[in-house]
Design an enzyme around this catalytic site. Sequence first.
Site, PDB file in Angstrom:
ATOM      1  N   ALA A 114       0.766  -1.266  -0.091  1.00  0.00           N
ATOM      2  CA  ALA A 114      -0.022   0.014  -0.113  1.00  0.00           C
ATOM      3  C   ALA A 114       0.786   1.191   0.130  1.00  0.00           C
ATOM      4  O   ALA A 114       0.506   2.188  -0.597  1.00  0.00           O
ATOM      5  CB  ALA A 114      -0.801   0.008   1.218  1.00  0.00           C
ATOM      6  N   GLU A 158       5.360  -9.501   1.506  1.00  0.00           N
ATOM      7  CA  GLU A 158       4.489  -9.596   2.985  1.00  0.00           C
ATOM      8  C   GLU A 158       3.434 -10.391   2.457  1.00  0.00           C
ATOM      9  O   GLU A 158       2.350 -10.217   3.440  1.00  0.00           O
ATOM     10  CB  GLU A 158       4.367  -8.216   3.169  1.00  0.00           C
ATOM     11  CG  GLU A 158       5.460  -7.570   4.015  1.00  0.00           C
ATOM     12  CD  GLU A 158       5.013  -6.456   4.552  1.00  0.00           C
ATOM     13  OE1 GLU A 158       5.912  -5.688   5.475  1.00  0.00           O
ATOM     14  OE2 GLU A 158       4.081  -5.522   3.987  1.00  0.00           O
ATOM     15  N   ASN A 180      17.342  -4.020   1.325  1.00  0.00           N
ATOM     16  CA  ASN A 180      18.096  -2.869   2.282  1.00  0.00           C
ATOM     17  C   ASN A 180      19.399  -3.908   2.819  1.00  0.00           C
ATOM     18  O   ASN A 180      19.408  -5.029   2.200  1.00  0.00           O
ATOM     19  CB  ASN A 180      17.198  -2.489   3.345  1.00  0.00           C
ATOM     20  CG  ASN A 180      16.588  -3.499   4.081  1.00  0.00           C
ATOM     21  OD1 ASN A 180      17.136  -4.846   4.203  1.00  0.00           O
ATOM     22  ND2 ASN A 180      15.675  -3.294   5.005  1.00  0.00           N
ATOM     23  N   ASP A 191      10.021   2.413   1.067  1.00  0.00           N
ATOM     24  CA  ASP A 191       8.737   2.100   0.155  1.00  0.00           C
ATOM     25  C   ASP A 191       8.693   3.656  -0.436  1.00  0.00           C
ATOM     26  O   ASP A 191       8.526   3.365  -1.925  1.00  0.00           O
ATOM     27  CB  ASP A 191       7.419   2.297   0.962  1.00  0.00           C
ATOM     28  CG  ASP A 191       7.566   0.770   1.710  1.00  0.00           C
ATOM     29  OD1 ASP A 191       8.077  -0.068   1.310  1.00  0.00           O
ATOM     30  OD2 ASP A 191       6.674   0.741   2.936  1.00  0.00           O
ATOM     31  N   GLY A 246       4.898   8.789   9.779  1.00  0.00           N
ATOM     32  CA  GLY A 246       3.880   7.701   9.085  1.00  0.00           C
ATOM     33  C   GLY A 246       4.387   7.823   7.802  1.00  0.00           C
ATOM     34  O   GLY A 246       4.936   8.780   7.223  1.00  0.00           O
TER      35      GLY A 246
END
Length: 308
Positions: free
Chosen positions: A42, A140, A184, A252, A287
């Site tokens: 997302a 995930e 990473n 992300d 966030g």
Amino acid sequence: MSKVVVIGSLNYDIFLSLNTVPKTGETARASASSSAAGGKGANQAVQMSKLGMDVSMIGRIGSDQMGMVLLNSLESAGVNCEQVIALDGSGTGMGIVDVFPDGSVMAVISGGANERVTKADVQRAEGLIREADMLVLQLEIPLDTVEYAIELATKYGKKILLNAAPAAALPDDCIRKCTYFVVNEVEASFYAGVIIDSLKTAEQYLPDLASRYDNCWICTLGKQGAVILQNGMLSHISAVRTDVIETTGAGDSFVGGFAYGIINGMNEEEAGHFAAWCSAVTIRGVGAQNAMPTLEQINMLKKEFGVL
């Protein structure tokens, strides 16, 4: 408009600000707490949509309030959510994120509905994949679903970006079919079989992986920037030195920015530098999705640094 399909996770993230990592048996007091929409899939979808791309998200949420929060966040960012399915009897995926004074984070996730993203979900999205410029994936969701999606995108000759997070064993052929393989330091160490914890070790060990799989490997290294390995060439992408509030979503944001750059005609090094600016804006906020930038916000930061 460039089209991207993202197949991946949606998590409801809870953030706890801590001074130190608690010891076993210790109860630590958080100095602050908050919540936000998250999940690697997302997050990456939101970043690309905020940059002006036509993004479709494939995934699953629970039929609960947390799931509705995630769905609203995606839709507010302009992501096509027709293939995000709410499941009865399954909770929405969650992330508990510990944030430390230097902005670094540690996270624990609970898969929830993400564990039920299936090959059938990918099959329903076949038309979207066929029309897309790129397929973006993470780890995930179930690995067999990821592998099936890679096979389908390969069938249609699509660019494939796999963010191999969290690291997991994958068939060599599956890795080889990915146009871009993003990791990473921790994930790079898993695939290389040695500790990669610096720019020096990344430059030492990652070229062999890119050569073995004959594709492009990108390794993000936090404050040390990133390295890009392709066709025997190594590029170092410097991190933008800026104030850090917290680093959630920085990786992300980098993935979303890199995908944007590639699809809009940048070469890999140019896309990497653009992605670094995306991450720089993100770490200045709290966030992941809320802090991810638009093109206008990236240009504002560049002007602040005298780049524009």
